[in-house]
Write a protein that holds these residues in place. Sequence first.
Motif, PDB file in Angstrom:
ATOM      1  N   GLY A 189       0.776  -1.237   0.000  1.00 41.91           N
ATOM      2  CA  GLY A 189       0.000   0.000   0.000  1.00 41.91           C
ATOM      3  C   GLY A 189       0.800   1.275   0.000  1.00 41.91           C
ATOM      4  O   GLY A 189       0.219   2.360  -0.101  1.00 41.91           O
ATOM      5  N   TYR A 190       2.113   1.171   0.145  1.00 41.25           N
ATOM      6  CA  TYR A 190       2.906   2.386   0.044  1.00 41.25           C
ATOM      7  C   TYR A 190       3.124   2.763  -1.415  1.00 41.25           C
ATOM      8  O   TYR A 190       3.025   1.923  -2.305  1.00 41.25           O
ATOM      9  CB  TYR A 190       4.235   2.237   0.805  1.00 41.25           C
ATOM     10  N   HIS A 191       3.410   4.034  -1.620  1.00 41.54           N
ATOM     11  CA  HIS A 191       3.521   4.560  -2.985  1.00 41.54           C
ATOM     12  C   HIS A 191       4.675   3.897  -3.728  1.00 41.54           C
ATOM     13  O   HIS A 191       5.691   3.535  -3.129  1.00 41.54           O
ATOM     14  CB  HIS A 191       3.720   6.076  -2.934  1.00 41.54           C
ATOM     15  N   ASN A 192       4.519   3.755  -5.003  1.00 42.96           N
ATOM     16  CA  ASN A 192       5.551   3.066  -5.776  1.00 42.96           C
ATOM     17  C   ASN A 192       6.825   3.891  -5.898  1.00 42.96           C
ATOM     18  O   ASN A 192       7.915   3.329  -5.958  1.00 42.96           O
ATOM     19  CB  ASN A 192       5.015   2.732  -7.170  1.00 42.96           C
ATOM     20  N   ARG A 193       6.684   5.240  -5.916  1.00 43.75           N
ATOM     21  CA  ARG A 193       7.894   6.070  -6.084  1.00 43.75           C
ATOM     22  C   ARG A 193       8.264   6.782  -4.804  1.00 43.75           C
ATOM     23  O   ARG A 193       9.399   6.703  -4.367  1.00 43.75           O
ATOM     24  CB  ARG A 193       7.688   7.066  -7.222  1.00 43.75           C
ATOM     25  N   GLY A 194       7.353   7.501  -4.165  1.00 49.06           N
ATOM     26  CA  GLY A 194       7.638   8.066  -2.859  1.00 49.06           C
ATOM     27  C   GLY A 194       8.369   9.398  -2.874  1.00 49.06           C
ATOM     28  O   GLY A 194       9.356   9.566  -2.150  1.00 49.06           O
ATOM     29  N   ASP A 195       7.873  10.355  -3.665  1.00 44.29           N
ATOM     30  CA  ASP A 195       8.458  11.696  -3.680  1.00 44.29           C
ATOM     31  C   ASP A 195       7.876  12.501  -2.518  1.00 44.29           C
ATOM     32  O   ASP A 195       6.679  12.770  -2.484  1.00 44.29           O
ATOM     33  CB  ASP A 195       8.126  12.384  -5.012  1.00 44.29           C
ATOM     34  N   PRO A 196       8.708  12.901  -1.530  1.00 44.20           N
ATOM     35  CA  PRO A 196       8.154  13.620  -0.364  1.00 44.20           C
ATOM     36  C   PRO A 196       7.585  14.985  -0.712  1.00 44.20           C
ATOM     37  O   PRO A 196       6.691  15.474  -0.018  1.00 44.20           O
ATOM     38  CB  PRO A 196       9.356  13.740   0.577  1.00 44.20           C
ATOM     39  N   TRP A 197       8.079  15.613  -1.768  1.00 43.15           N
ATOM     40  CA  TRP A 197       7.586  16.950  -2.141  1.00 43.15           C
ATOM     41  C   TRP A 197       6.208  16.868  -2.778  1.00 43.15           C
ATOM     42  O   TRP A 197       5.483  17.850  -2.839  1.00 43.15           O
ATOM     43  CB  TRP A 197       8.584  17.652  -3.051  1.00 43.15           C
ATOM     44  N   GLU A 200       3.876  11.628  -1.870  1.00 46.14           N
ATOM     45  CA  GLU A 200       3.553  10.307  -2.420  1.00 46.14           C
ATOM     46  C   GLU A 200       3.806   9.247  -1.355  1.00 46.14           C
ATOM     47  O   GLU A 200       4.777   8.503  -1.419  1.00 46.14           O
ATOM     48  CB  GLU A 200       4.396  10.046  -3.668  1.00 46.14           C
ATOM     49  N   ARG A 201       2.908   9.221  -0.348  1.00 45.96           N
ATOM     50  CA  ARG A 201       3.081   8.281   0.765  1.00 45.96           C
ATOM     51  C   ARG A 201       2.458   6.920   0.425  1.00 45.96           C
ATOM     52  O   ARG A 201       3.081   5.888   0.625  1.00 45.96           O
ATOM     53  CB  ARG A 201       2.425   8.843   2.038  1.00 45.96           C
ATOM     54  N   TYR A 202       1.221   6.957  -0.033  1.00 45.33           N
ATOM     55  CA  TYR A 202       0.472   5.720  -0.231  1.00 45.33           C
ATOM     56  C   TYR A 202       0.058   5.562  -1.697  1.00 45.33           C
ATOM     57  O   TYR A 202       0.007   6.532  -2.456  1.00 45.33           O
ATOM     58  CB  TYR A 202      -0.781   5.719   0.649  1.00 45.33           C
ATOM     59  N   ARG A 203      -0.261   4.322  -2.034  1.00 44.55           N
ATOM     60  CA  ARG A 203      -0.780   4.018  -3.362  1.00 44.55           C
ATOM     61  C   ARG A 203      -1.947   4.958  -3.670  1.00 44.55           C
ATOM     62  O   ARG A 203      -2.852   5.126  -2.866  1.00 44.55           O
ATOM     63  CB  ARG A 203      -1.242   2.574  -3.397  1.00 44.55           C
ATOM     64  N   GLY A 204      -1.906   5.589  -4.816  1.00 48.95           N
ATOM     65  CA  GLY A 204      -2.982   6.489  -5.204  1.00 48.95           C
ATOM     66  C   GLY A 204      -2.736   7.940  -4.866  1.00 48.95           C
ATOM     67  O   GLY A 204      -3.462   8.817  -5.351  1.00 48.95           O
TER      68      GLY A 204
END
Lengths: 205, 81
Positions: A189-197, A200-204
């Motif tokens: 369920g975590y985001h595939n890329r995860g850009d903090p700016w 992008e924490r979670y999927r979707g």
Amino acid sequence: MAKRFVSRGFTGKRREPEAADRLPPGQHITPSFPVLSAGPTPRVSLDEWTFTIEGLVREPITWSWEEFLSLPTQTYVADIHCVTKWSKLGTEWEGVSVDTLFEQVALDPKAGYVMAFCYGGYTTNLPLPDVVGGKAFVAYKYDGRPLAPEHGGPARLVVPHLYFWKSAKWVRGLRLLEEDQPGFWESMGYHNRGDPWKEERYRGD
Amino acid sequence: MRRPLALLAFMQSPGFVLRCPACEHVVMRIVETPDAIYLDTRGAACFRLKKRTSSSPSSSHPSGIFDPNGGKTRVSSPRRS
């Protein structure tokens, strides 16, 4: 002599407005260095430690600890951001750029993604462009000292422009892939890329 | 019949991870996101979740699904070593 690389926003001075500018949305600054872990801390002896690049490369390559230390190193100063909402500014690391590692292998042009794999079984996936061009390194020193096991020592991947779960502790290698595959947290369920700016924490997100 | 197995719980991470104390393999992972709960029970054969009773001490976990300190959750897990 180690080259010095300073990440986005770092000026070397600590004034509050600048610190605020360096803080992604939803994050708060911590002076400590929290330890997050999904499992026991692997105790890897330096005699047994290896780092491998495999997958879509002409020939896989494996370095011993001694061989790895002989590679060109850089000092990096970077702000890091954990998805659990703490950020730590101006962390200082020493390690080997992923660009330097990739210079030692012939990447297959079909390679578009990287899976970092670790002692202890952790994995995390990254698009290839997120680990090249000076954006990622394998660190073995933090704050001038050997990287402590609880922070990923002997060595961890550091990808400061993405949430810190992408900076895999106890990294054992990088696998080049043609198609993306979710890693340990990305499959939950975590985001595939995860850009903090972009939060992008979670999927979707 | 398998003996119930106490698990290693790792809570200080982006999700909860329960591991076998013998082989340290992942038995279960739980992640709560804003719109879903992800449950991966890859290493578990069956669960016995003891109900909370009026005489039980209250759980510190708001969801009540897992209380590592209370020791109320037992998972029958295939042993690997």
